[in-house]
Design a protein around this motif. Structure first.
Motif, PDB file in Angstrom:
ATOM      1  N   ALA A  30       0.841  -1.215   0.000  1.00 53.05           N
ATOM      2  CA  ALA A  30       0.000   0.000   0.000  1.00 53.05           C
ATOM      3  C   ALA A  30       0.870   1.256   0.000  1.00 53.05           C
ATOM      4  O   ALA A  30       0.557   2.229  -0.711  1.00 53.05           O
ATOM      5  CB  ALA A  30      -0.921  -0.008   1.217  1.00 53.05           C
ATOM      6  N   ASP A  31       1.969   1.235   0.771  1.00 49.19           N
ATOM      7  CA  ASP A  31       2.892   2.385   0.780  1.00 49.19           C
ATOM      8  C   ASP A  31       3.496   2.602  -0.601  1.00 49.19           C
ATOM      9  O   ASP A  31       3.613   3.737  -1.071  1.00 49.19           O
ATOM     10  CB  ASP A  31       4.021   2.154   1.796  1.00 49.19           C
ATOM     11  CG  ASP A  31       3.553   2.398   3.222  1.00 49.19           C
ATOM     12  OD1 ASP A  31       2.471   2.988   3.396  1.00 49.19           O
ATOM     13  OD2 ASP A  31       4.272   1.982   4.148  1.00 49.19           O
ATOM     14  N   LEU A  32       3.888   1.491  -1.222  1.00 47.35           N
ATOM     15  CA  LEU A  32       4.477   1.576  -2.571  1.00 47.35           C
ATOM     16  C   LEU A  32       3.482   2.241  -3.530  1.00 47.35           C
ATOM     17  O   LEU A  32       3.812   3.178  -4.251  1.00 47.35           O
ATOM     18  CB  LEU A  32       4.825   0.155  -3.034  1.00 47.35           C
ATOM     19  CG  LEU A  32       5.515  -0.076  -4.375  1.00 47.35           C
ATOM     20  CD1 LEU A  32       6.233  -1.427  -4.341  1.00 47.35           C
ATOM     21  CD2 LEU A  32       4.574  -0.072  -5.546  1.00 47.35           C
ATOM     22  N   GLN A  33       2.232   1.761  -3.502  1.00 47.08           N
ATOM     23  CA  GLN A  33       1.217   2.294  -4.417  1.00 47.08           C
ATOM     24  C   GLN A  33       0.921   3.759  -4.114  1.00 47.08           C
ATOM     25  O   GLN A  33       0.780   4.584  -5.026  1.00 47.08           O
ATOM     26  CB  GLN A  33      -0.064   1.456  -4.299  1.00 47.08           C
ATOM     27  CG  GLN A  33       0.131   0.029  -4.795  1.00 47.08           C
ATOM     28  CD  GLN A  33      -1.066  -0.857  -4.514  1.00 47.08           C
ATOM     29  OE1 GLN A  33      -1.847  -0.588  -3.595  1.00 47.08           O
ATOM     30  NE2 GLN A  33      -1.198  -1.926  -5.283  1.00 47.08           N
ATOM     31  N   TYR A  34       0.852   4.095  -2.814  1.00 41.19           N
ATOM     32  CA  TYR A  34       0.550   5.484  -2.416  1.00 41.19           C
ATOM     33  C   TYR A  34       1.640   6.426  -2.919  1.00 41.19           C
ATOM     34  O   TYR A  34       1.342   7.479  -3.495  1.00 41.19           O
ATOM     35  CB  TYR A  34       0.440   5.550  -0.891  1.00 41.19           C
ATOM     36  CG  TYR A  34       0.272   6.943  -0.358  1.00 41.19           C
ATOM     37  CD1 TYR A  34      -0.992   7.547  -0.301  1.00 41.19           C
ATOM     38  CD2 TYR A  34       1.372   7.680   0.085  1.00 41.19           C
ATOM     39  CE1 TYR A  34      -1.149   8.836   0.179  1.00 41.19           C
ATOM     40  CE2 TYR A  34       1.224   8.975   0.558  1.00 41.19           C
ATOM     41  CZ  TYR A  34      -0.038   9.545   0.605  1.00 41.19           C
ATOM     42  OH  TYR A  34      -0.178  10.819   1.077  1.00 41.19           O
ATOM     43  N   GLU A  35       2.895   6.048  -2.694  1.00 42.31           N
ATOM     44  CA  GLU A  35       4.008   6.929  -3.096  1.00 42.31           C
ATOM     45  C   GLU A  35       4.047   7.124  -4.607  1.00 42.31           C
ATOM     46  O   GLU A  35       4.295   8.235  -5.091  1.00 42.31           O
ATOM     47  CB  GLU A  35       5.330   6.335  -2.621  1.00 42.31           C
ATOM     48  CG  GLU A  35       5.617   6.629  -1.163  1.00 42.31           C
ATOM     49  CD  GLU A  35       7.089   6.629  -0.861  1.00 42.31           C
ATOM     50  OE1 GLU A  35       7.517   7.509  -0.121  1.00 42.31           O
ATOM     51  OE2 GLU A  35       7.815   5.738  -1.355  1.00 42.31           O
ATOM     52  N   GLN A  37       1.536   6.877  -6.708  1.00 42.43           N
ATOM     53  CA  GLN A  37       0.380   7.669  -7.150  1.00 42.43           C
ATOM     54  C   GLN A  37       0.547   9.152  -6.833  1.00 42.43           C
ATOM     55  O   GLN A  37       0.058  10.005  -7.563  1.00 42.43           O
ATOM     56  CB  GLN A  37      -0.895   7.160  -6.475  1.00 42.43           C
ATOM     57  CG  GLN A  37      -1.516   5.977  -7.202  1.00 42.43           C
ATOM     58  CD  GLN A  37      -2.760   5.491  -6.485  1.00 42.43           C
ATOM     59  OE1 GLN A  37      -3.358   6.213  -5.694  1.00 42.43           O
ATOM     60  NE2 GLN A  37      -3.126   4.249  -6.752  1.00 42.43           N
ATOM     61  N   HIS A  38       1.217   9.460  -5.725  1.00 43.78           N
ATOM     62  CA  HIS A  38       1.295  10.853  -5.274  1.00 43.78           C
ATOM     63  C   HIS A  38       2.613  11.518  -5.639  1.00 43.78           C
ATOM     64  O   HIS A  38       2.992  12.504  -5.036  1.00 43.78           O
ATOM     65  CB  HIS A  38       1.063  10.928  -3.758  1.00 43.78           C
ATOM     66  CG  HIS A  38      -0.353  10.633  -3.397  1.00 43.78           C
ATOM     67  ND1 HIS A  38      -0.847   9.343  -3.305  1.00 43.78           N
ATOM     68  CD2 HIS A  38      -1.411  11.457  -3.141  1.00 43.78           C
ATOM     69  CE1 HIS A  38      -2.120   9.380  -2.989  1.00 43.78           C
ATOM     70  NE2 HIS A  38      -2.496  10.649  -2.882  1.00 43.78           N
ATOM     71  N   ALA A  48      10.504   5.955  -6.307  1.00 42.84           N
ATOM     72  CA  ALA A  48       9.549   5.474  -5.292  1.00 42.84           C
ATOM     73  C   ALA A  48       9.218   4.004  -5.521  1.00 42.84           C
ATOM     74  O   ALA A  48       9.114   3.214  -4.571  1.00 42.84           O
ATOM     75  CB  ALA A  48       8.279   6.315  -5.345  1.00 42.84           C
ATOM     76  N   ARG A  51      12.214   1.971  -4.391  1.00 39.04           N
ATOM     77  CA  ARG A  51      12.299   1.912  -2.927  1.00 39.04           C
ATOM     78  C   ARG A  51      11.221   1.005  -2.347  1.00 39.04           C
ATOM     79  O   ARG A  51      11.449   0.267  -1.390  1.00 39.04           O
ATOM     80  CB  ARG A  51      12.167   3.313  -2.348  1.00 39.04           C
ATOM     81  CG  ARG A  51      13.448   4.112  -2.519  1.00 39.04           C
ATOM     82  CD  ARG A  51      13.246   5.572  -2.184  1.00 39.04           C
ATOM     83  NE  ARG A  51      12.720   5.793  -0.848  1.00 39.04           N
ATOM     84  CZ  ARG A  51      12.265   6.961  -0.406  1.00 39.04           C
ATOM     85  NH1 ARG A  51      12.256   7.999  -1.210  1.00 39.04           N
ATOM     86  NH2 ARG A  51      11.832   7.097   0.810  1.00 39.04           N
ATOM     87  N   GLY A  52      10.036   1.061  -2.955  1.00 38.98           N
ATOM     88  CA  GLY A  52       8.944   0.208  -2.484  1.00 38.98           C
ATOM     89  C   GLY A  52       9.261  -1.268  -2.671  1.00 38.98           C
ATOM     90  O   GLY A  52       9.028  -2.080  -1.778  1.00 38.98           O
TER      91      GLY A  52
END
Lengths: 335, 103
Positions: A30-35, A37-38, A48, A51-52
């Motif tokens: 979820a962190d990977l996807q959030y970073e 996307q943003h 990103a 790193r994810g």
């Protein structure tokens, strides 16, 4: 378009247990996807993403999530295959003696069924065949890749290696079938409950290999790493023949002797084993037509005779001793 | 009656509890950022998962912006037990430091 990491998450969902998937893997993805996307800048987005995936890799490998999952069997296969290929590369780099070069295949023939049974709990013939064949295939492909790309670059086109690779894979499949027939057992396979006559053979073969290596190293005083490696490779190679001869010829003799003598008569069976096992050693010079010369040479050098015969005597005696022991004592002796 | 042993608190667990008490509810990535590299992305959820099992923190899916896709990110907050354990730990650490200074 799917979110990054969702395909990997779908694969992991099949193998990682539900609690760890929900509490550790899902938030990391979820962190990977959030970073991603943003982040507007394409380069930062790639960073990103990298790193994810690194974080996910750390979670899976460093913290052993995969190791505790049902992918343990696949990981064991890959680790054994790569380790075997590394040994092949090493032996092909330092020696030109054929049997020593291919000795990692013999080592893996003994090691793979044991590791698969103890670590991954493989206990059916089908699974044992598939896993052993996979280890051999990984070894062969990695080794041929190294040979074509690093050792012999530009010498031949890649398809020139295909016949050789197919031949080796055929040998691997045949050997895996034999291993699966001999080693698979429906009994539960964990470290506390490992049974099977093969373990007796392997224990005595391991004693042979250790003994042969030590005597070889002490007698020849090798100056560099080559001597050590060649001695150990030869001991593994001869140990493999020891296993073959034990399985095909002497094991039935010892098992029948156990019934004929007495189940707990260890000493007589140890003596039978000790006298049986030096015999294959004589087969080599006999087949080469050099038995007479080697016999004369050994008889003139009693120390050489004793040190050549000792590993066979010890390993044969150990095998006879283990065969005579009740099963639970065999387990205790081997593990 | 046998007493259960007191809850144990590792350095990372203490750091996470301190950050959550100081900043309020936080996402995993925010914890990593606030910790100034003392927590790592690859291990923060392993520690948080252990803390949830111990009952020190709890999580719920965080609010999502419209159009946001992907998996929901969990938002972490300290439980009453977590706060109590942190207070006890801080008191103990202070007492030990005071004893060292006066002895």
């Amino acid at each position: 378009m799917t979110s990054p990491g969702s395909a990997l998450f779908a694969v992991l969902a099949r193998y990682v247990d539900a609690d760890r998937l929900e509490s550790i893997v899902a938030p990391t993805v979820a962190d990977l996807q959030y970073e991603v996307q943003h982040t507007g800048n394409p380069w930062r987005r790639r960073l990103a993403l990298a790193r994810g995936y690194v974080a996910l890799g750390r979670v899976l490998l460093w913290h052993g999530l995969l190791w505790r999952s049902s992918m343990r069997s696949a990981l064991t296969v890959v680790l054994l295959g790569v380790a075997g290929a590394a040994l092949l590369v090493e032996t092909f780099s330092v020696t030109t003696i054929g049997p020593a070069q291919i000795s990692p295949f013999f080592l893996m023939t003994v090691l793979t069924p044991l590791v698969m049974r103890l670590v991954a709990g493989v206990n059916t013939r089908r699974r044992m065949f598939v896993n052993c064949a996979a280890v051999g295939a990984v070894m062969s492909v990695v080794f041929f890749g190294w040979f074509a790309i690093v050792k012999n670059p530009g010498h031949s086109p890649w398809y020139a290696y295909l016949p050789g690779l197919l031949f080796v894979l055929g040998c691997v499949a045949l050997a895996s079938a034999i291993i699966a027939m001999v080693t698979a057992s429906p009994e539960p396979a964990d470290a506390r409950n490992v049974r099977g006559t093969l373990l007796d053979v392997i224990a005595s073969a391991a004693a042979f290999v250790m003994c042969y290596s030590l005597i070889g190293l002490l007698r020849h005083h090798p100056a560099g790493g080559f001597g050590v490696l060649a001695t150990v490779s030869w001991s593994v190679f001869l140990g493999f023949f020891f296993v073959l001869v034990a399985l095909v010829i002497y094991l039935p003799v010892l098992v029948l002797s156990r019934r004929a003598l007495h189940r707990r008569s260890r000493a007589p069976l140890a003596v039978v084993g000790a006298f049986l096992f030096p015999i294959p050693m004589l087969a080599f010079p006999l087949l080469q037509g050099r038995l007479d010369a080697i016999t004369r040479l050994l008889l003139h050098d009693p120390v050489a005779l004793a040190s050549a015969a000792f590993p066979y005597l010890l390993a044969g005696a150990l095998l006879g001793w283990l065969i005579a022991a009740p099963r639970h004592e065999v387990r205790r002796a081997v593990l | 009656m046998a007493q259960s042993p007191p809850p144990r608190l590792s350095d990372k667990e203490r750091l996470i509890l301190e950050l959550l008490v100081e900043h309020g509810d936080l996402y995993g990535l925010q914890l990593v950022a606030a910790s100034r590299r003392r927590l790592k992305r690859g291990s923060v959820y392993v520690t948080l998962s252990r803390m949830v099992e111990k009952g020190f923190v709890e999580s719920e899916p965080g609010p999502r912006a419209p159009g946001e896709t992907g998996l929901p990110r969990p938002l972490y907050r300290p439980t009453a037990l977590g706060k109590r354990v942190l207070r006890a730990w801080t008191t103990l650490a202070r007492a030990l430091a005071w004893n060292q200074e006066t002895s």
